[in-house]
Write a protein that holds these residues in place. Structure first.
Motif, PDB file in Angstrom:
ATOM      1  N   VAL A  37       0.736  -1.110   0.051  1.00 16.86           N
ATOM      2  CA  VAL A  37      -0.112   0.176   0.125  1.00 16.86           C
ATOM      3  C   VAL A  37       0.783   1.313  -0.127  1.00 16.86           C
ATOM      4  O   VAL A  37       0.620   2.148  -0.856  1.00 16.86           O
ATOM      5  CB  VAL A  37      -0.937   0.141   1.423  1.00 16.86           C
ATOM      6  N   LEU A  38       1.850   1.294   0.792  1.00 14.32           N
ATOM      7  CA  LEU A  38       2.659   2.604   1.036  1.00 14.32           C
ATOM      8  C   LEU A  38       3.499   2.595  -0.336  1.00 14.32           C
ATOM      9  O   LEU A  38       3.768   3.836  -0.674  1.00 14.32           O
ATOM     10  CB  LEU A  38       3.888   2.080   2.017  1.00 14.32           C
ATOM     11  N   ASP A  39       3.706   1.585  -0.946  1.00 15.89           N
ATOM     12  CA  ASP A  39       4.500   1.695  -2.333  1.00 15.89           C
ATOM     13  C   ASP A  39       3.706   2.458  -3.429  1.00 15.89           C
ATOM     14  O   ASP A  39       3.963   3.148  -4.358  1.00 15.89           O
ATOM     15  CB  ASP A  39       4.968   0.472  -3.048  1.00 15.89           C
ATOM     16  N   GLU A  40       2.382   2.495  -3.280  1.00 20.41           N
ATOM     17  CA  GLU A  40       1.325   3.154  -4.098  1.00 20.41           C
ATOM     18  C   GLU A  40       0.283   3.656  -3.371  1.00 20.41           C
ATOM     19  O   GLU A  40      -0.897   3.574  -3.774  1.00 20.41           O
ATOM     20  CB  GLU A  40       0.895   1.874  -5.210  1.00 20.41           C
ATOM     21  N   TRP A  41       0.546   4.619  -2.596  1.00 14.11           N
ATOM     22  CA  TRP A  41      -0.312   5.189  -1.894  1.00 14.11           C
ATOM     23  C   TRP A  41      -1.501   6.110  -2.460  1.00 14.11           C
ATOM     24  O   TRP A  41      -2.487   6.277  -2.387  1.00 14.11           O
ATOM     25  CB  TRP A  41       0.218   6.013  -0.586  1.00 14.11           C
ATOM     26  N   ALA A  42      -0.946   6.692  -3.436  1.00 15.98           N
ATOM     27  CA  ALA A  42      -1.923   7.619  -4.167  1.00 15.98           C
ATOM     28  C   ALA A  42      -2.924   6.812  -4.791  1.00 15.98           C
ATOM     29  O   ALA A  42      -4.202   7.214  -4.557  1.00 15.98           O
ATOM     30  CB  ALA A  42      -1.094   8.252  -5.206  1.00 15.98           C
ATOM     31  N   ARG A  43      -2.889   5.644  -5.124  1.00 17.43           N
ATOM     32  CA  ARG A  43      -3.792   4.673  -5.781  1.00 17.43           C
ATOM     33  C   ARG A  43      -4.537   3.846  -4.590  1.00 17.43           C
ATOM     34  O   ARG A  43      -5.515   3.784  -4.525  1.00 17.43           O
ATOM     35  CB  ARG A  43      -3.243   3.799  -6.796  1.00 17.43           C
ATOM     36  N   LEU A  44      -3.596   3.308  -3.862  1.00 13.40           N
ATOM     37  CA  LEU A  44      -4.178   2.220  -2.828  1.00 13.40           C
ATOM     38  C   LEU A  44      -4.601   2.890  -1.653  1.00 13.40           C
ATOM     39  O   LEU A  44      -5.433   2.150  -0.970  1.00 13.40           O
ATOM     40  CB  LEU A  44      -3.064   1.143  -2.723  1.00 13.40           C
ATOM     41  N   GLY A  45      -4.170   3.894  -1.189  1.00 16.25           N
ATOM     42  CA  GLY A  45      -4.519   4.558   0.137  1.00 16.25           C
ATOM     43  C   GLY A  45      -5.774   4.814   0.162  1.00 16.25           C
ATOM     44  O   GLY A  45      -6.687   4.541   1.085  1.00 16.25           O
ATOM     45  N   PRO A  46      -6.343   5.563  -0.976  1.00 12.71           N
ATOM     46  CA  PRO A  46      -7.903   5.729  -0.585  1.00 12.71           C
ATOM     47  C   PRO A  46      -8.804   4.536  -0.775  1.00 12.71           C
ATOM     48  O   PRO A  46      -9.701   4.505  -0.189  1.00 12.71           O
ATOM     49  CB  PRO A  46      -8.249   6.582  -1.799  1.00 12.71           C
ATOM     50  N   ALA A  47      -8.237   3.535  -1.442  1.00 10.88           N
ATOM     51  CA  ALA A  47      -9.083   2.271  -1.518  1.00 10.88           C
ATOM     52  C   ALA A  47      -9.073   1.613  -0.388  1.00 10.88           C
ATOM     53  O   ALA A  47     -10.160   1.146   0.165  1.00 10.88           O
ATOM     54  CB  ALA A  47      -8.246   1.389  -2.810  1.00 10.88           C
ATOM     55  N   LEU A  48      -7.914   1.464   0.413  1.00 11.52           N
ATOM     56  CA  LEU A  48      -7.901   0.850   1.634  1.00 11.52           C
ATOM     57  C   LEU A  48      -8.733   1.630   2.767  1.00 11.52           C
ATOM     58  O   LEU A  48      -9.452   1.075   3.588  1.00 11.52           O
ATOM     59  CB  LEU A  48      -6.237   0.622   2.063  1.00 11.52           C
ATOM     60  N   LEU A 145       6.394   7.007   6.635  1.00 11.45           N
ATOM     61  CA  LEU A 145       6.203   8.025   5.661  1.00 11.45           C
ATOM     62  C   LEU A 145       6.145   7.577   4.190  1.00 11.45           C
ATOM     63  O   LEU A 145       6.314   6.396   3.880  1.00 11.45           O
ATOM     64  CB  LEU A 145       7.611   8.752   5.437  1.00 11.45           C
ATOM     65  N   ASP A 146       5.284   8.491   3.249  1.00  9.26           N
ATOM     66  CA  ASP A 146       5.412   8.061   1.925  1.00  9.26           C
ATOM     67  C   ASP A 146       6.534   8.544   1.267  1.00  9.26           C
ATOM     68  O   ASP A 146       7.496   9.044   2.299  1.00  9.26           O
ATOM     69  CB  ASP A 146       4.200   9.040   1.436  1.00  9.26           C
ATOM     70  N   ASP A 147       6.968   8.727   0.105  1.00 13.40           N
ATOM     71  CA  ASP A 147       8.022   9.082  -0.488  1.00 13.40           C
ATOM     72  C   ASP A 147       8.424  10.751  -0.093  1.00 13.40           C
ATOM     73  O   ASP A 147       7.264  11.329  -0.269  1.00 13.40           O
ATOM     74  CB  ASP A 147       8.038   9.020  -2.001  1.00 13.40           C
ATOM     75  N   VAL A 148       9.428  10.974   0.134  1.00 10.12           N
ATOM     76  CA  VAL A 148       9.765  12.220   0.609  1.00 10.12           C
ATOM     77  C   VAL A 148      10.989  12.781  -0.221  1.00 10.12           C
ATOM     78  O   VAL A 148      12.038  12.179  -0.241  1.00 10.12           O
ATOM     79  CB  VAL A 148      10.247  12.468   2.192  1.00 10.12           C
ATOM     80  N   ALA A 159       2.637  16.468   5.124  1.00  9.54           N
ATOM     81  CA  ALA A 159       1.959  15.701   4.439  1.00  9.54           C
ATOM     82  C   ALA A 159       2.202  14.360   4.061  1.00  9.54           C
ATOM     83  O   ALA A 159       1.489  13.470   3.414  1.00  9.54           O
ATOM     84  CB  ALA A 159       1.697  16.785   2.873  1.00  9.54           C
ATOM     85  N   ALA A 160       3.384  14.005   4.122  1.00  9.52           N
ATOM     86  CA  ALA A 160       4.179  12.612   3.845  1.00  9.52           C
ATOM     87  C   ALA A 160       3.823  11.857   4.972  1.00  9.52           C
ATOM     88  O   ALA A 160       4.022  10.593   4.808  1.00  9.52           O
ATOM     89  CB  ALA A 160       5.511  12.841   3.666  1.00  9.52           C
ATOM     90  N   ILE A 161       3.458  12.094   6.005  1.00 12.02           N
ATOM     91  CA  ILE A 161       3.197  11.085   7.373  1.00 12.02           C
ATOM     92  C   ILE A 161       1.992  10.461   6.905  1.00 12.02           C
ATOM     93  O   ILE A 161       0.846  10.805   6.749  1.00 12.02           O
ATOM     94  CB  ILE A 161       2.806  11.980   8.624  1.00 12.02           C
ATOM     95  N   ARG A 162       1.990   9.004   7.053  1.00 17.14           N
ATOM     96  CA  ARG A 162       0.918   8.152   6.546  1.00 17.14           C
ATOM     97  C   ARG A 162       0.271   7.413   7.913  1.00 17.14           C
ATOM     98  O   ARG A 162      -0.836   7.242   7.895  1.00 17.14           O
ATOM     99  CB  ARG A 162       1.259   7.290   5.674  1.00 17.14           C
ATOM    100  N   LEU A 163       1.271   7.107   8.603  1.00 18.40           N
ATOM    101  CA  LEU A 163       0.800   6.218   9.892  1.00 18.40           C
ATOM    102  C   LEU A 163       1.552   6.595  11.091  1.00 18.40           C
ATOM    103  O   LEU A 163       2.657   7.110  10.702  1.00 18.40           O
ATOM    104  CB  LEU A 163       0.736   4.691   9.555  1.00 18.40           C
ATOM    105  N   PHE A 164       1.196   6.122  12.213  1.00 21.68           N
ATOM    106  CA  PHE A 164       1.683   6.430  13.468  1.00 21.68           C
ATOM    107  C   PHE A 164       2.073   5.114  14.076  1.00 21.68           C
ATOM    108  O   PHE A 164       1.024   4.285  13.968  1.00 21.68           O
ATOM    109  CB  PHE A 164       1.073   7.372  14.306  1.00 21.68           C
ATOM    110  N   LEU A 165       3.086   4.860  14.872  1.00 15.97           N
ATOM    111  CA  LEU A 165       3.384   3.686  15.536  1.00 15.97           C
ATOM    112  C   LEU A 165       3.966   3.977  16.809  1.00 15.97           C
ATOM    113  O   LEU A 165       4.464   5.077  17.125  1.00 15.97           O
ATOM    114  CB  LEU A 165       4.355   2.933  14.659  1.00 15.97           C
TER     115      LEU A 165
END
Length: 341
Positions: A37-48, A145-148, A159-165
């Motif tokens: 998902v992280l590799d293709e966030w623009a496409r797969l992030g919204p779907a997920l 992170l997404d690609d920075v 804006a590149a922060i995708r998730l917290f751990l």
């Protein structure tokens, strides 16, 4: 979204959707792994996100969530970098090894590159080769992170922060001074880190995430005793966007990079009252307690972790609900294969 990784189907596991209350889980259909998902966030992030919302709103879906069956949300990562954004921690641990804190640390973030080829799961044992190494836990918050791009500004970084751990950045304290004295950084003194079972998207954190810092008590127990409840939003010298921009100053950061903020640490107005049972916020690592004991009494009194000890790290929301699930680990001494000579 709340996501986890089931130990299933290979080293990178199987991506799970997890309900907001951490009660239910279901295999994701959008992608097999979190890294995919992280590799293709623009496409797969919204779907997920859409898949997760449908799962969350249908209480009949899924099975009971089992943290013990999970690996780290990212069982391995392309990059794991860790900062020391809480200067109280930096000052105390450097003081313990007789080192001053350079003034530049107040203006220039400190980051090291950790091992990322394999992480411990939330309930995995902590393997220890020798109790003399000084095993310590370190409770931290991290972002995925997404690609920075190289040279990014803080707005782009945010804006590149995708998730917290949540992280247990395990340290072998007695190996650190001789290793750093060589002038080449951590290696043997920083074994595999462990992560709480659930990765959480920023929108799930509500007002606790202010765009720079995640606010909330990081609860740390050793053998069932609460020894720390510092607030992750307090005394953090550099927010996550600043840390990300600093890390990307001379390089790009690839999607799936994990960046930690360092051991959560709050300043104590009165060192003698720093402990939780004395009204303080305590510590998210043992080294800080030992340093303050040395200041107050001339020598440390709290031992490092030993075989059989248990560590639990967790963060709860304003209603007392676990946000990430818990890191819950036991120390196990393992036979070393290393032979001198």
């Amino acid at each position: 979204m709340k996501l986890a990784t089931l130990r299933e189907g290979g080293r990178d596991g199987r991506l799970l959707l997890v309900s907001r209350d951490l009660a239910r889980a279901e295999r994701a259909a959008t992608a097999p792994t979190l890294q995919a998902v992280l590799d293709e966030w623009a496409r797969l992030g919204p779907a997920l996100a859409a898949e997760w919302t449908a799962f969350e709103t249908d209480a009949s879906r899924g099975v009971a969530f089992d943290a013990a069956a999970c690996a780290s949300p990212l069982p391995r990562a392309y990059q794991w970098a860790d900062a020391s954004a809480y200067l109280n921690h930096v000052e105390l641990v450097r003081r313990a090894r007789g080192a001053d804190m350079p003034p530049s640390f107040c203006d220039d973030p400190l980051i090291y590159q950790g091992g990322s080829d394999g992480f411990l799961g939330p309930c995995d044992n902590i393997p220890l080769g020798d109790e003399g190494w000084g095993l310590d836990f370190e409770g931290e918050v991290a972002v995925v992170l997404d690609d920075v791009p190289m040279g990014t500004d803080e707005a782009t970084a945010r804006a590149a922060i995708r998730l917290f751990l949540l992280v247990n950045d395990i340290s072998l304290r007695n190996l650190i001074p001789p290793e750093l004295a060589k002038g080449f950084g951590f290696f043997q003194s920083k074994p595999a880190s462990a992560f709480a079972p659930v990765a959480v998207s920023p929108d799930e954190l509500g007002s606790a995430w202010d765009g720079d810092r995640l606010h909330g008590e990081l609860l740390c127990w050793v053998n069932g005793t609460l020894i720390g409840r510092p607030d992750a939003g307090r005394d953090m010298q550099f927010g996550f966007p600043r840390l990300i921009a600093h890390a990307a100053r001379t390089r790009t950061l690839s999607a799936g990079t994990i960046l930690g903020a360092g051991t959560v640490s709050n300043r104590h107005d009165d060192l003698s009252c720093a402990w939780v049972n004395r009204g303080g916020v305590g510590f998210a690592c043992i080294a800080e307690a030992r340093t303050i004991e040395t200041i107050l009494h001339g020598a440390p009194r709290t031992p490092f972790l030993r075989a059989g000890d248990r560590v639990r790290i967790e963060m709860k929301d304003s209603q007392g609900r676990s946000i990430f699930g818990a890191i819950d680990q036991r120390v196990v001494v393992v036979a070393s294969q290393h032979k001198a000579g």
